[in-house]
Design a protein around this motif. Structure first.
Motif, PDB file in Angstrom:
ATOM      1  N   CYS A   1      42.781  33.388  23.753  1.00 25.49           N
ATOM      2  CA  CYS A   1      43.962  34.133  24.916  1.00 25.49           C
ATOM      3  C   CYS A   1      45.108  34.501  24.138  1.00 25.49           C
ATOM      4  CB  CYS A   1      43.947  33.838  26.072  1.00 25.49           C
ATOM      5  SG  CYS A   1      44.704  34.767  27.193  1.00 25.49           S
TER       6      CYS A   1
ATOM      7  N   CYS B   1      48.061  33.170  27.238  1.00 28.04           N
ATOM      8  CA  CYS B   1      48.244  31.661  27.531  1.00 28.04           C
ATOM      9  C   CYS B   1      47.808  30.588  26.474  1.00 28.04           C
ATOM     10  CB  CYS B   1      47.428  31.453  28.990  1.00 28.04           C
ATOM     11  SG  CYS B   1      45.607  31.504  28.525  1.00 28.04           S
TER      12      CYS B   1
ATOM     13  N   CYS C   1      40.266  36.849  30.119  1.00 25.85           N
ATOM     14  CA  CYS C   1      40.574  35.529  29.968  1.00 25.85           C
ATOM     15  C   CYS C   1      40.028  34.617  31.135  1.00 25.85           C
ATOM     16  CB  CYS C   1      42.156  35.276  29.723  1.00 25.85           C
ATOM     17  SG  CYS C   1      42.463  33.390  29.605  1.00 25.85           S
TER      18      CYS C   1
ATOM     19  N   CYS D   1      43.634  32.399  32.465  1.00 28.42           N
ATOM     20  CA  CYS D   1      44.945  32.831  33.074  1.00 28.42           C
ATOM     21  C   CYS D   1      44.348  34.324  33.733  1.00 28.42           C
ATOM     22  CB  CYS D   1      46.167  33.283  32.062  1.00 28.42           C
ATOM     23  SG  CYS D   1      45.827  34.552  30.746  1.00 28.42           S
TER      24      CYS D   1
HETATM   25 ZN   LIG Z   1      44.652  33.658  28.924  1.00 23.23          ZN
END
Ligand SMILES: [Zn+2]
Length: 172
Positions: A22, A25, A41, A44
């Motif tokens: 991701c 994050c 994701c 997050c």
């Molecule tokens: Zn993420």
């Protein structure tokens, strides 16, 4: 470009069958949402709309048009139509932290406390508090801007710490 390099490149192309780290994050993995041109994701929970032709994903659940391009190995931030944090914003942020600190320090310098008085430590603490409080405001703004999952990070870190702690205790 030869056929061979094209083939090895296509293996690294952004597609819906792979999972990718991701870009927000940098902890979770984004994978395709079934039946949609989007990734999500698992850490997050951000959702990204994808443009495979351009090899670009865009954060879909934010007012900001944050985009990243897949270069075959990692994500690169795409500067574009969205609101970008330009150097002007950074400068404003630095001024926001340093100016009040400078004013408070100047007043402490111009009107120093009487040496040996009970509250002679106050100006130094006051300058420090001014600096830290403004810095916290700035950091909070940046976190809000990029929608960092701070509390999730915190939870994961404390979780890891606790399991390690328990592991050590059970070993001893
Ligand atoms: Zn993420």
């Amino acid at each position: 470009m030869g056929v061979k390099s094209n083939q090895s490149q296509s293996a690294n192309l952004l597609n819906y069958t792979n999972v990718y780290r991701c870009p927000v994050c940098r902890h979770g993995e984004i994978s395709n949402l079934s039946l949609m041109d989007a990734f999500a994701c698992n850490f997050c929970n951000h959702i990204f709309s994808a443009d495979l032709e351009q090899q670009v994903i865009q954060m879909a659940d934010s007012q900001l048009a944050l985009k990243w391009r897949w270069n075959g190995r990692s994500w690169q931030g795409v500067r574009g139509d969205g609101v970008e944090l330009t150097w002007g914003y950074w400068l404003a942020g630095i001024v926001f932290v340093l100016l009040p600190t400078a004013i408070v320090s100047l007043s402490a310098y111009l009107f120093p406390p009487l040496p040996g008085s009970r509250l002679s430590w106050l100006p130094v603490i006051w300058v420090l508090l001014t600096f830290l409080s403004h810095l916290c405001c700035l950091i909070w703004l940046i976190i809000e801007y990029y929608q960092f999952p701070v509390f999730r990070y915190f939870r994961v870190l404390t979780g890891r710490f606790l399991t390690r702690f328990q592991f050590q205790r059970s070993n001893s």
